[in-house]
Design an enzyme around this catalytic site. Structure first.
Site, PDB file in Angstrom:
ATOM      1  N   HIS A 112      25.962 -44.084  75.389  1.00  0.00           N
ATOM      2  CA  HIS A 112      26.595 -44.860  74.317  1.00  0.00           C
ATOM      3  C   HIS A 112      28.055 -45.194  74.597  1.00  0.00           C
ATOM      4  O   HIS A 112      28.630 -46.050  73.931  1.00  0.00           O
ATOM      5  CB  HIS A 112      26.398 -44.171  72.974  1.00  0.00           C
ATOM      6  CG  HIS A 112      24.957 -44.210  72.566  1.00  0.00           C
ATOM      7  ND1 HIS A 112      24.283 -45.400  72.383  1.00  0.00           N
ATOM      8  CD2 HIS A 112      24.046 -43.237  72.384  1.00  0.00           C
ATOM      9  CE1 HIS A 112      23.014 -45.140  72.068  1.00  0.00           C
ATOM     10  NE2 HIS A 112      22.845 -43.840  72.082  1.00  0.00           N
ATOM     11  N   HIS A 157      16.845 -35.316  71.923  1.00  0.00           N
ATOM     12  CA  HIS A 157      16.686 -36.516  71.109  1.00  0.00           C
ATOM     13  C   HIS A 157      16.976 -36.220  69.637  1.00  0.00           C
ATOM     14  O   HIS A 157      16.268 -35.456  69.001  1.00  0.00           O
ATOM     15  CB  HIS A 157      15.305 -37.171  71.219  1.00  0.00           C
ATOM     16  CG  HIS A 157      15.382 -38.637  70.892  1.00  0.00           C
ATOM     17  ND1 HIS A 157      15.501 -39.617  71.851  1.00  0.00           N
ATOM     18  CD2 HIS A 157      15.428 -39.272  69.705  1.00  0.00           C
ATOM     19  CE1 HIS A 157      15.600 -40.790  71.265  1.00  0.00           C
ATOM     20  NE2 HIS A 157      15.556 -40.612  69.965  1.00  0.00           N
ATOM     21  N   ASN A 175      24.735 -36.823  77.198  1.00  0.00           N
ATOM     22  CA  ASN A 175      24.263 -38.169  77.522  1.00  0.00           C
ATOM     23  C   ASN A 175      25.363 -39.166  77.158  1.00  0.00           C
ATOM     24  O   ASN A 175      25.781 -39.243  75.997  1.00  0.00           O
ATOM     25  CB  ASN A 175      22.975 -38.454  76.723  1.00  0.00           C
ATOM     26  CG  ASN A 175      22.414 -39.832  77.016  1.00  0.00           C
ATOM     27  OD1 ASN A 175      23.142 -40.810  77.022  1.00  0.00           O
ATOM     28  ND2 ASN A 175      21.118 -39.908  77.245  1.00  0.00           N
ATOM     29  N   ARG A 208      20.848 -52.320  79.532  1.00  0.00           N
ATOM     30  CA  ARG A 208      21.565 -52.603  78.288  1.00  0.00           C
ATOM     31  C   ARG A 208      22.831 -51.770  78.132  1.00  0.00           C
ATOM     32  O   ARG A 208      23.726 -52.146  77.399  1.00  0.00           O
ATOM     33  CB  ARG A 208      20.652 -52.432  77.071  1.00  0.00           C
ATOM     34  CG  ARG A 208      20.284 -51.004  76.786  1.00  0.00           C
ATOM     35  CD  ARG A 208      19.533 -50.875  75.484  1.00  0.00           C
ATOM     36  NE  ARG A 208      18.211 -51.460  75.550  1.00  0.00           N
ATOM     37  CZ  ARG A 208      17.202 -51.119  74.730  1.00  0.00           C
ATOM     38  NH1 ARG A 208      17.421 -50.224  73.794  1.00  0.00           N
ATOM     39  NH2 ARG A 208      16.021 -51.665  74.837  1.00  0.00           N
ATOM     40  N   ARG A 255      18.373 -48.097  82.235  1.00  0.00           N
ATOM     41  CA  ARG A 255      17.215 -48.821  81.697  1.00  0.00           C
ATOM     42  C   ARG A 255      16.945 -50.060  82.524  1.00  0.00           C
ATOM     43  O   ARG A 255      17.853 -50.651  83.113  1.00  0.00           O
ATOM     44  CB  ARG A 255      17.454 -49.207  80.235  1.00  0.00           C
ATOM     45  CG  ARG A 255      17.504 -48.015  79.295  1.00  0.00           C
ATOM     46  CD  ARG A 255      17.583 -48.484  77.855  1.00  0.00           C
ATOM     47  NE  ARG A 255      16.299 -48.918  77.371  1.00  0.00           N
ATOM     48  CZ  ARG A 255      15.520 -48.212  76.555  1.00  0.00           C
ATOM     49  NH1 ARG A 255      15.906 -47.050  76.108  1.00  0.00           N
ATOM     50  NH2 ARG A 255      14.361 -48.689  76.164  1.00  0.00           N
ATOM     51  N   GLU A 286      17.775 -40.246  83.589  1.00  0.00           N
ATOM     52  CA  GLU A 286      16.565 -40.596  82.828  1.00  0.00           C
ATOM     53  C   GLU A 286      16.084 -41.937  83.368  1.00  0.00           C
ATOM     54  O   GLU A 286      16.877 -42.863  83.546  1.00  0.00           O
ATOM     55  CB  GLU A 286      16.889 -40.736  81.343  1.00  0.00           C
ATOM     56  CG  GLU A 286      17.300 -39.448  80.693  1.00  0.00           C
ATOM     57  CD  GLU A 286      17.723 -39.660  79.246  1.00  0.00           C
ATOM     58  OE1 GLU A 286      17.632 -40.795  78.754  1.00  0.00           O
ATOM     59  OE2 GLU A 286      18.167 -38.698  78.631  1.00  0.00           O
ATOM     60  N   GLU A 295      10.913 -31.898  79.109  1.00  0.00           N
ATOM     61  CA  GLU A 295      11.925 -32.008  78.056  1.00  0.00           C
ATOM     62  C   GLU A 295      11.167 -32.367  76.787  1.00  0.00           C
ATOM     63  O   GLU A 295      10.521 -33.420  76.722  1.00  0.00           O
ATOM     64  CB  GLU A 295      12.969 -33.078  78.385  1.00  0.00           C
ATOM     65  CG  GLU A 295      13.998 -33.193  77.259  1.00  0.00           C
ATOM     66  CD  GLU A 295      15.189 -34.081  77.606  1.00  0.00           C
ATOM     67  OE1 GLU A 295      15.575 -34.156  78.788  1.00  0.00           O
ATOM     68  OE2 GLU A 295      15.733 -34.700  76.665  1.00  0.00           O
ATOM     69  N   THR A 308      14.597 -44.376  73.016  1.00  0.00           N
ATOM     70  CA  THR A 308      13.305 -43.881  73.513  1.00  0.00           C
ATOM     71  C   THR A 308      12.525 -43.300  72.332  1.00  0.00           C
ATOM     72  O   THR A 308      12.887 -42.251  71.800  1.00  0.00           O
ATOM     73  CB  THR A 308      13.538 -42.809  74.597  1.00  0.00           C
ATOM     74  OG1 THR A 308      14.519 -43.325  75.505  1.00  0.00           O
ATOM     75  CG2 THR A 308      12.266 -42.515  75.354  1.00  0.00           C
ATOM     76  N   HIS A 349      20.761 -42.800  81.280  1.00  0.00           N
ATOM     77  CA  HIS A 349      19.480 -43.498  81.365  1.00  0.00           C
ATOM     78  C   HIS A 349      19.757 -44.897  81.919  1.00  0.00           C
ATOM     79  O   HIS A 349      20.404 -45.708  81.260  1.00  0.00           O
ATOM     80  CB  HIS A 349      18.868 -43.582  79.951  1.00  0.00           C
ATOM     81  CG  HIS A 349      17.512 -44.204  79.908  1.00  0.00           C
ATOM     82  ND1 HIS A 349      16.782 -44.291  78.746  1.00  0.00           N
ATOM     83  CD2 HIS A 349      16.733 -44.761  80.871  1.00  0.00           C
ATOM     84  CE1 HIS A 349      15.617 -44.867  78.994  1.00  0.00           C
ATOM     85  NE2 HIS A 349      15.572 -45.176  80.269  1.00  0.00           N
TER      86      HIS A 349
HETATM   87  N1  PXP Z   1      16.727 -36.916  76.224  1.00  0.00           N
HETATM   88  C1  PXP Z   1      16.089 -38.056  76.546  1.00  0.00           C
HETATM   89  C2  PXP Z   1      14.988 -37.977  77.542  1.00  0.00           C
HETATM   90  C3  PXP Z   1      16.467 -39.307  75.987  1.00  0.00           C
HETATM   91  O1  PXP Z   1      15.809 -40.418  76.332  1.00  0.00           O
HETATM   92  C4  PXP Z   1      17.558 -39.330  75.099  1.00  0.00           C
HETATM   93  C5  PXP Z   1      18.000 -40.644  74.518  1.00  0.00           C
HETATM   94  O2  PXP Z   1      18.486 -41.451  75.523  1.00  0.00           O
HETATM   95  C6  PXP Z   1      18.216 -38.133  74.805  1.00  0.00           C
HETATM   96  C7  PXP Z   1      17.769 -36.937  75.352  1.00  0.00           C
HETATM   97  C8  PXP Z   1      19.413 -38.081  73.900  1.00  0.00           C
HETATM   98  O3  PXP Z   1      19.079 -38.469  72.609  1.00  0.00           O
HETATM   99  P1  PXP Z   1      20.233 -38.664  71.537  1.00  0.00           P
HETATM  100  O4  PXP Z   1      21.085 -39.784  72.020  1.00  0.00           O
HETATM  101  O5  PXP Z   1      19.490 -38.975  70.283  1.00  0.00           O
HETATM  102  O6  PXP Z   1      20.998 -37.382  71.478  1.00  0.00           O
END
Ligand code: PXP
Length: 259
Positions: free
Chosen positions: A12, A193, A9, A51, A47, A72, A153, A103, A45
């Protein structure tokens, strides 16, 4: 045995760019590096408040990603339209609140089955694999099957919090049972997550979880180790099924599970 996949992901990377509303660092460049370093897919994601990831990032990713894109998204009209145009490999439906930092919990599929049936059908008609981001709760797994999702998931956030205390057996068991139940209903099972190189190890032992979506810990470690090394260490771990362990760190997390 199932080959487990890593979805990186890169939200960030966009968060850092948006801190200056500038052009760098580029999420698409991060996606290419992540792929070269062992990622099996790229997750973003988009959003509602934009953001971090912007609409233009999706176009750039579509042109550069050679593995698979997992989008996402909230189950809104706007996002469904964007997904149907982008046609990512998969879409993960997530709950979204403007005031949350990230999330916070899983989607309440059970409570909004009627609305979700229509959204899932539209996405599947566009050829997109549909996943539900849910808490490891059997009623939510069953509801995901009822709305005709392809996958679930499992939200690992509560487990990851518990891991920090050393008493995580119960939360790990919830994930294991939900994963088994999802598989028995014919759903693909993913997880994500809060996962990092340490707390993922017990989760990797759960048969049937085929994909992990991980963002924050990879990008955080990339600041110190570089993105290729940060992706590679967790990709290797996932591909080897947790066969390596990591030394304990000064943040108090342990490499050797206490239970
Ligand atoms: N899976 C989903 C559905 C999420 O919303 C997120 C956070 O955006 C993640 C995985 C990844 O989470 P993390 O950034 O804490 O690894």
């Amino acid at each position: 045995m199932l080959r487990k996949r890593l979805g990186v992901n890169i939200d960030h990377v966009a968060t850092l760019r948006q801190a200056r509303r500038g052009a760098t660092p580029e999420p698409a460049a991060a996606a290419a590096i992540a792929e070269l370093s062992g990622a099996d897919g790229i997750t973003v994601h988009l959003r509602e408040d934009r953001r971090h990831i912007q609409d233009g990032d999706l176009t750039a990713l579509r042109n550069i990603v050679t593995t698979r894109i997992n989008l996402e998204m909230a189950a809104t009209e706007e996002m469904t339209r964007i997904a149907c145009e982008l046609k990512p490999r998969s879409a993960t439906l997530v709950p979204e609140k403007r005031e949350e930092i990230t999330t916070e919990g899983g989607l309440d599929v059970l409570g909004q089955r009627e609305a979700l049936i229509a959204t899932v059908a539209r996405l599947k008609t566009a050829g997109i694999l549909v996943s539900m981001f849910i808490d490891p709760d059997l009623a939510q797994v069953r509801a995901s099957r009822q709305v005709a999702a392809d996958a679930v998931e499992l939200h690992t956030g509560t487990y990851c919090e518990a891991f920090r205390t050393g008493k995580y057996g119960e939360e790990l068991a919830r994930i294991r049972v939900a994963a088994f139940y999802g598989g028995s209903l014919g759903l693909k099972v993913f997880a994500g997550h809060g996962l990092d190189v340490r707390n993922i190890v017990p989760v990797l032992a759960i048969e049937g979880i085929e994909e992990f979506n991980i963002g924050h810990s990879i990008i955080a470690r990339a600041i110190f180790l570089g993105l290729p090394a940060a992706v590679k260490e967790i990709a290797d771990l996932i591909h080897l099924g947790g066969g390596r362990s990591f030394p304990s760190t000064r943040d108090g997390t342990r490499s050797v599970p206490l239970e």
